[in-house]
Structures are given as C-alpha cells and as structure tokens.
Design an enzyme around this catalytic site. Structure first.
Site, PDB file in Angstrom:
ATOM      1  N   ASP A  30      30.896  56.189   0.935  1.00 24.29           N
ATOM      2  CA  ASP A  30      29.568  56.292   0.316  1.00 24.29           C
ATOM      3  C   ASP A  30      28.780  57.414   0.979  1.00 24.29           C
ATOM      4  O   ASP A  30      28.527  57.369   2.180  1.00 24.29           O
ATOM      5  CB  ASP A  30      28.845  54.939   0.485  1.00 24.29           C
ATOM      6  CG  ASP A  30      27.410  54.983  -0.025  1.00 24.29           C
ATOM      7  OD1 ASP A  30      27.083  55.911  -0.797  1.00 24.29           O
ATOM      8  OD2 ASP A  30      26.627  54.080   0.341  1.00 24.29           O
ATOM      9  N   ASN A  32      25.569  58.548  -0.159  1.00 17.49           N
ATOM     10  CA  ASN A  32      24.101  58.513  -0.280  1.00 17.49           C
ATOM     11  C   ASN A  32      23.491  57.177   0.130  1.00 17.49           C
ATOM     12  O   ASN A  32      22.323  56.914  -0.128  1.00 17.49           O
ATOM     13  CB  ASN A  32      23.664  58.891  -1.705  1.00 17.49           C
ATOM     14  CG  ASN A  32      24.053  57.822  -2.722  1.00 17.49           C
ATOM     15  OD1 ASN A  32      24.850  56.929  -2.406  1.00 17.49           O
ATOM     16  ND2 ASN A  32      23.500  57.904  -3.910  1.00 17.49           N
ATOM     17  N   ASP A  34      23.939  53.888  -0.756  1.00 16.38           N
ATOM     18  CA  ASP A  34      23.561  52.771  -1.632  1.00 16.38           C
ATOM     19  C   ASP A  34      24.650  51.686  -1.661  1.00 16.38           C
ATOM     20  O   ASP A  34      24.615  50.780  -2.488  1.00 16.38           O
ATOM     21  CB  ASP A  34      23.257  53.260  -3.054  1.00 16.38           C
ATOM     22  CG  ASP A  34      24.469  53.904  -3.713  1.00 16.38           C
ATOM     23  OD1 ASP A  34      25.531  54.013  -3.053  1.00 16.38           O
ATOM     24  OD2 ASP A  34      24.363  54.304  -4.884  1.00 16.38           O
ATOM     25  N   ASP A  38      31.166  57.349  -3.547  1.00 10.57           N
ATOM     26  CA  ASP A  38      30.744  58.386  -4.486  1.00 10.57           C
ATOM     27  C   ASP A  38      31.429  59.722  -4.156  1.00 10.57           C
ATOM     28  O   ASP A  38      32.206  59.814  -3.194  1.00 10.57           O
ATOM     29  CB  ASP A  38      29.214  58.535  -4.476  1.00 10.57           C
ATOM     30  CG  ASP A  38      28.654  58.673  -3.062  1.00 10.57           C
ATOM     31  OD1 ASP A  38      29.300  59.345  -2.234  1.00 10.57           O
ATOM     32  OD2 ASP A  38      27.593  58.090  -2.770  1.00 10.57           O
ATOM     33  N   ASP A 211      45.827  55.904 -18.463  1.00  7.20           N
ATOM     34  CA  ASP A 211      45.681  54.454 -18.408  1.00  7.20           C
ATOM     35  C   ASP A 211      46.329  53.793 -19.625  1.00  7.20           C
ATOM     36  O   ASP A 211      46.185  54.270 -20.753  1.00  7.20           O
ATOM     37  CB  ASP A 211      44.174  54.139 -18.408  1.00  7.20           C
ATOM     38  CG  ASP A 211      43.877  52.682 -18.154  1.00  7.20           C
ATOM     39  OD1 ASP A 211      44.245  52.188 -17.078  1.00  7.20           O
ATOM     40  OD2 ASP A 211      43.270  52.032 -19.033  1.00  7.20           O
ATOM     41  N   GLU A 270      50.714  55.353 -16.854  1.00  7.36           N
ATOM     42  CA  GLU A 270      50.703  53.942 -16.479  1.00  7.36           C
ATOM     43  C   GLU A 270      51.265  53.183 -17.683  1.00  7.36           C
ATOM     44  O   GLU A 270      50.551  52.890 -18.641  1.00  7.36           O
ATOM     45  CB  GLU A 270      49.289  53.437 -16.177  1.00  7.36           C
ATOM     46  CG  GLU A 270      49.336  52.004 -15.659  1.00  7.36           C
ATOM     47  CD  GLU A 270      48.175  51.105 -16.083  1.00  7.36           C
ATOM     48  OE1 GLU A 270      47.920  50.120 -15.389  1.00  7.36           O
ATOM     49  OE2 GLU A 270      47.538  51.380 -17.117  1.00  7.36           O
TER      50      GLU A 270
HETATM   51  C1  GLC Z   1      44.802  49.663 -16.350  1.00 11.12           C
HETATM   52  C2  GLC Z   1      43.954  49.831 -15.119  1.00 11.12           C
HETATM   53  C3  GLC Z   1      43.193  48.560 -14.900  1.00 11.12           C
HETATM   54  C4  GLC Z   1      42.301  48.308 -16.092  1.00 11.12           C
HETATM   55  C5  GLC Z   1      43.105  48.305 -17.384  1.00 11.12           C
HETATM   56  C6  GLC Z   1      42.224  48.415 -18.583  1.00 11.12           C
HETATM   57  O1  GLC Z   1      45.766  48.696 -16.205  1.00 11.12           O
HETATM   58  O2  GLC Z   1      44.751  50.200 -14.041  1.00 11.12           O
HETATM   59  O3  GLC Z   1      42.449  48.612 -13.726  1.00 11.12           O
HETATM   60  O4  GLC Z   1      41.659  47.082 -15.959  1.00 11.12           O
HETATM   61  O5  GLC Z   1      43.983  49.405 -17.449  1.00 11.12           O
HETATM   62  O6  GLC Z   1      41.696  49.703 -18.690  1.00 11.12           O
HETATM   63 CA    CA Z   2      26.801  55.964  -3.081  1.00  8.66          CA
END
Ligand code: GLC
Ligand code: CA
Length: 552
Positions: A30, A32, A34, A38, A211, A270
């Site tokens: 982090d 900043n 919070d 980031d 993804d 993935e």
């Molecule tokens: C993939 C991501 C996971 C997310 C899912 C839906 O499996 O790695 O974190 O919840 O897709 O986008």
């Molecule tokens: Ca931050």
C-alpha cells in the site's frame, strides 16, 4: 482468414522460460496509507522483485470495480480503479518495470463484466428485445409466467446462475450475481475486446492473463445439465453447455493475430479444462501458454508427480508450446498449507470442517521448500504467487466477519472461500500492518506473519526468501535456454530428472534418507544429513555424464 503467425525467433520467445510473479495488487503493498495495496506501493517494491530475479509480473485486475469478486467484476476495462491509482501510474509502472528488465502482464476478463458496467446498465434500462440486451444473456424464463429460470445452471460461487431482472426477464451469471455473462454471439463483444487488447498493448504491456478462457460461449437454447453432482466444474465431456466449447478457439486465433502484430507479446490462458483438451488452447495460433492445473493439484507423491511432470511436458511439447508450472494463486489454498494436509483432503472444505489437527504445518513448509526447487527447475515457465517466496501459509482461520469472497455468502456460509490466500504481505516484522500499510490492512494479518516478513528473511541464509533468490539465480545461469527434460528412475519414492548436463533435480518424497548420485550439489532445500538427502527435501546437482555418454 487469420494472419499467419510470426516465425519463432529469440526475440519473441522470452515467455517460454520466464518466471512470472503474480501480483494480487490489493494485498501486495500500500503506497498511500489506506490499507489497500496499490500501484504506487507496487512501484516502490520493484527493486525487491528485481532482486528476487523474476522475469515478469502478472497483475490481477486493476480496473474500476466495486470489488464484489476481487476486481474480476470490471466496470471499465480501459481505466484503473481509483483505489489503485491512475492510468498515468500504470504507465509509470510499466516503464519502471521495463527499465528493470521486468515484463508486465495484465488480466483480461472476457466472460463477464460488472453489473455496474455501462453496457449492463444500458441493457437493464432498455426494454426486452432491445439490441443492448443482446450483449448479455438476458432471456425470458420458463413456465407459464416465465417465473422459472431459463435453465438449471448453477453459479460457480453457489446458487442459481440466473437472476431475475426487474421487468421479468433473467440474466445469466456463471459467477457472482454482480458479474453478468457477456454474449459472445454478439459481434460488438468481439470488437470491444479486440479494442481493449489494443488499448493495453499500445500502452506497452507485454501480454495478458486471460480469465476463464474456457468460458465465453454458451450452448444455444441453454440446455439443462443432466449430470448428477457438482454442475459448475468443467468435465471431461466435450459438449458441456458452457465450459470449453469449441467456438472459443476462433476468438483466440483472432486475439493471437492482434498480439502478433505487436511483436513479442504473449497471452496465457486460465482454462480449467480436462488436461487432454488443454493443448487445443496452446496451438501455435492461439495462446502462448496455459496454466497447468494437474501440477497444482498433484499430491506429495513421487509417482504422481513424475507422471504429472512427464504428461504436462508431453502435452505442451506436442503442440510446440512450453509447459507452465504453478503451485499457488489467488484462487487456491496456499501450497505450504496444502502440502501439510493428508493426501485427499478437500482443501475447500477443510477450513470449515476440519479436523484442524490434521495439519502438519512443519511438513507443509519443508515440502514447500522442496517443491520450489521442482517448479524452478522444470522446463518452461514458472508462475509464482506473491508471498510463496516468504513461505506464507494459508490463513484458514480468518474471522468470519472479515470474509470478503462472494463464495462465503453464496454457499450459504458453508465454504469460506479464497480470502485466506489473499492476506496482505508482511514486509517488516514490526509496524501497524507489518510494513504493508501505515493503516489497518483490508484483511487482518495473523501474528505469525511477523516472523515471515521479507525484511526478516532477506539476510537469513536459511530463509525461504534466500532459497528462492538462489534458485532463481542458478536457474538463470544454468537453465535459461534449455527446454529438455529426462526423467530418471531412482526408486518409487524419488522424483528425479535431468535438464541436460546443466542440472539434475532429485527429490526425496519417501520416509527415509536417500543417498544421492555422484556429482556436485548446487543447492538443497534443507541441509543434507551425513551426505544423504533427508525426506521431503530436494537437491539440485551437477552430475557428470558417465564415460560412455561423454564425447571425448
Ligand atoms: C477466475 C479468477 C477468479 C474469479 C473468476 C471469475 O477464476 O481467477 O478469481 O473469481 O475467474 O472472474
Ligand atoms: Ca492504497
């Protein structure tokens, strides 16, 4: 017709042997104060990553998002979440990473958007049948008054995959209710994503992690799933109504030609599909690589590991791709905990159901050290998850009140979900958030993280961090351009293979000490015992070829 892919050259193959470090940005550092990681925090830690010796980073989604699913619920694919910074910060980060020789991959989420995405808001504001609704799967329900969902499909996070709209239709969400699925039969969706890829490629990123790459297409008419059991996970059958449909490949061929037109950029899939179907995704005009779930799921067992290694290598090589090796990511229990559980334990349920005294944390850590030497000596790419180089365990006992993963609520509070691997990193042994932030971190860190802080490990010759640094340096020195592997049989409890004359890796997965083959020991995951390799220990060796193999 898709363009003809560029021929392989030294220049465009950096990814074939890369070590890629995954940044779950919310929990990395982090900048900043919070309590949320980031871009400025990440920029400040680039020297750490350069010292560690990684070739690339993959940053989890950093786009504007209400974070109902950790940022995989994207509101705008062309901007940065203000919690993490600005587009300028992102540009700076890419530049600074490149100056340190580190490539940058960003996460692309083509299966769904956030329900707050402008497209979905437009769709809901338009009447049924309006073209804006066709960008998603918004359909009439079944039954006389349409009050039944269009199919029996279940969400990956639990419950029905269909949610009613306020005007009596239903929308599909294979993940959280805040993540409506896009309709890939709609040509606007195609052009939008190609334009998003170009947006990031133009800013200089080196590629993408894609993804749910096996999602996207849904069978026409949304046929019910008839199979018993868990309806949400991809199966071996080739005609699943929403996973791994053949139509996806044409999309990735087009994406590949976009990437090829930029030179040495890459994309990794993935795709949770049956291992036999995985090679389809990494044909030479589609993805460059795909994650290898077989390896991640392998038990601590020499025969099983040897089989998985040989098969994974074989599957990737037969289509000319390079294999990948991953042990942990933001979706699974951290492997130092996994390997401390008895074989066959259901990691998803164990944190809730126990019994918790099944966990042998010391064995888990020992094996995590050994398996690091496996991952980093196999041919192809290694994908590391932030914190594994510190030996962080899964925080499986987070208080229920802080759980953030939608899995928790959608499973009716029966599955805790993935927060336990997403706890902010400990950078220093002291301080309010162990150096992660000057404020309270968004998820609490357990007391044990203090002893695992990066600063505490940096100068400790026996630490996990030192092991990773040494291994990465040796890998670079010895294995940089090699892609071959030869399995060696040293008995049923031993995983062993050679990477040419440069290196032999021997792992003792049995219960008793093992005498090593002749040769020079380069690195071990634990001290040798009277010259022998103890249980749960790996050694990297340089073994001289026997005289009949040698050329002089
Ligand atoms: C993939 C991501 C996971 C997310 C899912 C839906 O499996 O790695 O974190 O919840 O897709 O986008
Ligand atoms: Ca931050």
């Amino acid at each position: 017709m898709s363009e003809i892919p560029e021929p392989m050259s030294e220049k465009n193959t950096w990814w074939r042997t890369a070590v890629v470090y995954q940044i779950y940005i919310r929990s990395f550092a982090d900048g900043n104060g919070d309590g949320i990681g980031d871009i400025s925090g990440l920029r400040a830690r680039l020297p750490y990553l350069a010292d560690l010796g990684v070739d690339a980073i993959w940053i989890n989604p950093w786009y504007p998002s209400p974070l109902h699913d950790g940022g995989y619920d994207v509101v705008d694919f062309r901007d940065i979440n203000p919690l993490y910074g600005t587009l300028d910060d992102a540009d700076q980060l890419v530049k600074e990473a490149h100056n340190r020789g580190i490539k940058v991959l960003v996460d692309i989420v083509p299966n769904h958007t956030s329900n707050l995405h402008q497209w979905f808001q437009e769709a809901l504001a338009s009447p049924p049948g309006h073209p804006t609704r066709d960008r998603y799967h918004i359909r009439d329900g079944q039954g006389k008054d349409g009050s039944e969902p269009p199919s029996n499909w279940l969400s990956v996070f639990g419950g029905s995959a269909w949610e009613p709209t306020s005007d009596g239709q239903w929308y599909l969400h294979l993940f959280d209710v805040s993540q409506p699925d896009l309709n890939w039969e709609n040509s606007e969706v195609h052009s939008e994503f190609e334009s998003i890829l170009r947006f990031w490629l133009d800013r200089g990123v080196d590629g993408f992690r894609v993804d749910v790459a096996h999602g996207l297409f849904k069978a026409p008419g949304y046929p019910d799933i008839t199979e018993d059991g868990d309806l949400s996970v991809p199966r071996q059958q080739l005609d699943h109504p929403f996973w791994d449909r053949d139509e996806v490949h044409e999309v990735y061929r087009r994406w590949r030609s976009v990437l090829n037109s930029y030179g040495d950029r890459m994309m990794v899939a993935e795709a949770w599909v049956h291992p036999d179907r995985l090679p389809l995704y990494i044909r030479d005009d589609e993805f460059h690589q795909s994650f290898n779930w077989d390896f991640l799921a392998a038990e601590w067992d020499a025969k099983e590991m040897a089989r998985v290694v040989a098969e994974s290598y074989e599957r990737a090589s037969k289509v000319g791709a390079s294999p990948t090796w991953t042990l942990s990511n933001h979706d699974v229990m951290r492997h130092s905990t996994r390997y401390g559980l008895p074989p066959g334990t259901d990691w998803h349920r164990w944190p809730m159901e126990g019994p918790h005294d099944l966990l042998d944390a010391a064995a888990g850590l020992r094996r995590a050290r050994a398996v690091a030497l496996i991952t980093l000596s196999l041919p192809g790419s290694a994908y590391l998850y932030q914190g594994e180089e510190l030996g962080l365990p899964e925080v499986w006992d987070l208080p229920e009140s802080v759980l953030d993963d939608p899995t928790w609520e959608r499973s009716g509070r029966t599955v805790r979900g993935r927060d336990g691997c997403r706890v902010p990193l400990p950078w220093t042994s002291e301080g309010p958030a162990l150096g992660f932030s000057s404020a309270e971190p968004w998820l609490p860190q357990p007391a044990a993280f203090a002893g695992l802080a990066a600063s505490a490990q940096a100068d400790d010759g026996d630490s996990m961090l030192t092991l990773y640094r040494r291994a990465l340096a040796l890998r670079r020195e010895r294995l940089a351009t090699h892609e071959e592997i030869e399995m060696i049989d040293l008995g049923p409890d031993v995983l062993a293979y050679s990477r040419g004359i440069e290196m032999t890796c021997v792992v003792n997965m049995g219960q008793t000490n093992l005498s090593l083959p002749d040769g020079e020991v380069l690195l071990t995951s634990a001290p040798l015992s009277g010259g022998d390799l103890p249980p749960d220990t790996a050694a990297w060796m340089s073994v001289q070829p026997s005289s009949e193999d040698s050329t002089d």
